[in-house]
Design an enzyme around this catalytic site. Sequence first.
Site, PDB file in Angstrom:
ATOM      1  NE  ARG A 163      -4.228  -1.503   0.158  1.00  0.00           N
ATOM      2  CZ  ARG A 163      -4.288  -2.791  -0.208  1.00  0.00           C
ATOM      3  NH1 ARG A 163      -3.243  -3.396  -0.709  1.00  0.00           N
ATOM      4  NH2 ARG A 163      -5.425  -3.451  -0.116  1.00  0.00           N
ATOM      5  CB  SER A 234      -8.645  -1.032   3.882  1.00  0.00           C
ATOM      6  OG  SER A 234      -9.037  -2.287   3.413  1.00  0.00           O
ATOM      7  CD  GLU A 329      -5.017   2.040   1.765  1.00  0.00           C
ATOM      8  OE1 GLU A 329      -4.254   2.590   0.955  1.00  0.00           O
ATOM      9  OE2 GLU A 329      -6.145   1.621   1.490  1.00  0.00           O
TER      10      GLU A 329
END
Length: 339
Positions: A163, A234, A329
């Site tokens: 990520r 997320s 995130e």
Amino acid sequence: MRVVEHAALRTLNTFGIVASARFLVRAGNTADLLEAQDFAGARSLPLMVLGGGSNVVIAGDLDAVVVIPDLCGMTVERDQNDLVIEAAAGENWAEFVQRTIDVGACGLENLAAIPGSVGAAPIQNIGAYGVELERFVEHVELLDLATREEKLLSCAQCEFAYRDSRFKRRTNEIVTRVRLRLASQFEPMVDYPGVREELAAMGIAPSPRSVHDAITAIRWRKLPRPDVLGNAGSFFKNPILDAAQKDALLAVAPAAPIYAHGGAYKTSAAWLIDVCGLKGFALGRAAVHRDHALVLVNLGGATGAEVLALAAHIRDVVHARLGVVLEPEPRVLHTDQQR
Ligand code: EPU
């Protein structure tokens, strides 16, 4: 380039956060992006890039020039057994994946139905169901706003990680195009829990299309659809722990899931939030989704500040109870006073 003053951003971010931009610019090509930079410079305003708006929290009204790279187009070249496919940043990721399957390319089926644009995909190195984008990237084209030049970065230069990529740290680089190498021979990647079972339940053999459809079905069952309940997927990364941190977590939470991650360990942020009893927890108009603890949702009319307050509360509770620091995130878009 098209400019709108005092533009509403609610429909341009999947969280559905109500906020406005001092100026909103849609850039159809690189010249437009440079013009947007000049436009911002002439007004002493920051330039901010908004892709598909699926991985951002807009902290408040943006006293900025917000630019949407609306660059379009896709090309396909055959190179022996591979298909080398380029797509412009403004293409919709989920539609692009379907088009790669239509032309006989394999590999992106596990990345089905991820909201957002092609240009945003390398920024967070999108990943799902056992596959991350980086494995297909030949290069990424970008516009460097510092030098006003177009550049081409190899996969290694993109500094991809879980990520993460260099683009998360370099806000003066606007991704304009990606070049991916995909296979023409299908090798199913169906080991992620639930994928094989979904295919079996659908009663079809694995193919790029059936895996795409199975993963789409799993995603929409597990994750709230942004058009129904605003969210950015997320909200936290799954924490990466060293051996000492992993042992400390297991000492207070012996059932915590632990996965090998390179030389380190990964645990499940959803599990940590869940075990702290936060599933369904609401603060103002922002809440932890009832069915998946990693997704924060907009119950209707939430501001960015409410979402960020909820995220801070979750971080505090998880840290106090389990000693693990959760990292958000999505990118947070703010102008100075909202920091
Ligand atoms: N779990 C809970 N409680 C919950 C939900 C999940 O305890 O409410 C536990 C379960 O043990 C489950 C585990 O968490 O087995 C993992 O859940 P899931 O398979 O849904 O995956 P995830 O780790 O929560 C990651 C990605 C998702 C991606 C899925 C599938 C991150 C930050 N998220 O979620 O990506 O779709 O795996 O590969 O890595 C996104 O980035 O926006 C995103 C949705």
